[in-house]
Design a protein around this motif. Sequence first.
Motif, PDB file in Angstrom:
ATOM      1  N   TYR A  49      -1.084 -13.561  -6.435  1.00  0.00           N
ATOM      2  CA  TYR A  49      -0.378 -14.698  -7.027  1.00  0.00           C
ATOM      3  C   TYR A  49       0.631 -14.218  -8.054  1.00  0.00           C
ATOM      4  O   TYR A  49       0.417 -13.208  -8.732  1.00  0.00           O
ATOM      5  CB  TYR A  49      -1.374 -15.631  -7.732  1.00  0.00           C
ATOM      6  N   GLU A 108       1.061 -18.378  -4.401  1.00  0.00           N
ATOM      7  CA  GLU A 108       0.440 -17.330  -3.588  1.00  0.00           C
ATOM      8  C   GLU A 108       1.533 -16.655  -2.758  1.00  0.00           C
ATOM      9  O   GLU A 108       2.389 -17.314  -2.172  1.00  0.00           O
ATOM     10  CB  GLU A 108      -0.631 -17.906  -2.682  1.00  0.00           C
ATOM     11  N   ILE A 109       1.485 -15.345  -2.726  1.00  0.00           N
ATOM     12  CA  ILE A 109       2.468 -14.559  -1.984  1.00  0.00           C
ATOM     13  C   ILE A 109       1.862 -14.176  -0.642  1.00  0.00           C
ATOM     14  O   ILE A 109       0.747 -13.657  -0.583  1.00  0.00           O
ATOM     15  CB  ILE A 109       2.861 -13.297  -2.780  1.00  0.00           C
ATOM     16  N   SER A 110       2.616 -14.430   0.409  1.00  0.00           N
ATOM     17  CA  SER A 110       2.091 -14.112   1.734  1.00  0.00           C
ATOM     18  C   SER A 110       2.669 -12.804   2.244  1.00  0.00           C
ATOM     19  O   SER A 110       3.612 -12.278   1.750  1.00  0.00           O
ATOM     20  CB  SER A 110       2.419 -15.227   2.716  1.00  0.00           C
ATOM     21  N   ASP A 123      -8.012  -7.593   1.199  1.00  0.00           N
ATOM     22  CA  ASP A 123      -7.396  -8.834   1.669  1.00  0.00           C
ATOM     23  C   ASP A 123      -7.398  -9.951   0.637  1.00  0.00           C
ATOM     24  O   ASP A 123      -7.256 -11.117   0.981  1.00  0.00           O
ATOM     25  CB  ASP A 123      -8.072  -9.303   2.953  1.00  0.00           C
ATOM     26  N   SER A 177      -6.083 -12.490  -2.195  1.00  0.00           N
ATOM     27  CA  SER A 177      -4.815 -13.174  -2.421  1.00  0.00           C
ATOM     28  C   SER A 177      -4.080 -12.535  -3.594  1.00  0.00           C
ATOM     29  O   SER A 177      -4.703 -11.973  -4.502  1.00  0.00           O
ATOM     30  CB  SER A 177      -5.055 -14.654  -2.717  1.00  0.00           C
ATOM     31  N   THR A 215       1.623 -11.184 -12.391  1.00  0.00           N
ATOM     32  CA  THR A 215       1.137 -10.949 -11.033  1.00  0.00           C
ATOM     33  C   THR A 215      -0.334 -10.583 -11.090  1.00  0.00           C
ATOM     34  O   THR A 215      -0.747  -9.778 -11.934  1.00  0.00           O
ATOM     35  CB  THR A 215       1.943  -9.815 -10.375  1.00  0.00           C
TER      36      THR A 215
END
Length: 166
Positions: free
Chosen positions: A135, A164-166, A131, A133, A143
């Motif tokens: 980026y 930040e990529i969700s 889990d 993060s 990346t």
Amino acid sequence: MKTTENLAAAFAGESQANRKYLAYGEAAAKEGLGQVAKLFRAVAAAETIHAHAHLRALDGIKSTAENLADAIAGEAHEFEEMYPEFIATAEEEGHRRAVLSMKHANAVEKIHHGLFVEALDAVKAGQDLGDASIYVCAICGHTVIGEHPDQCPVCKAKGEKYAEIS
């Protein structure tokens, strides 16, 4: 089969239109044309729907492990063959912006390759990546999983350029 060739060409065209319209939308927003920017984003979303439909018709979406293996091969092709040739040509032609753009992309494709290998290993072990993060540098695409660096190792942008990529 001609239909397969047509689907592949349509997938490529729709994919390219999506990216182009998103860039056009950013430009329109910078010019203060919010509704035009919104239109470009809306049509870009529609192009994504078309591209995904074409890819499904091509049976191009497989299991996650197969998709990761395909991604690994694609990234390897880019940094081992495609970009080195493109960079050499751009250098010969003296196109400095192209050289820099492609050198950044080439460096980042190697990183993507490694991240996909890591993901495939996890999937083969019956796991996800965890889990942490993820980026992406807004300048070059570097990346990273976990904390982003204070300075991008590829383009030297400040850490604040990471999204930040969700």
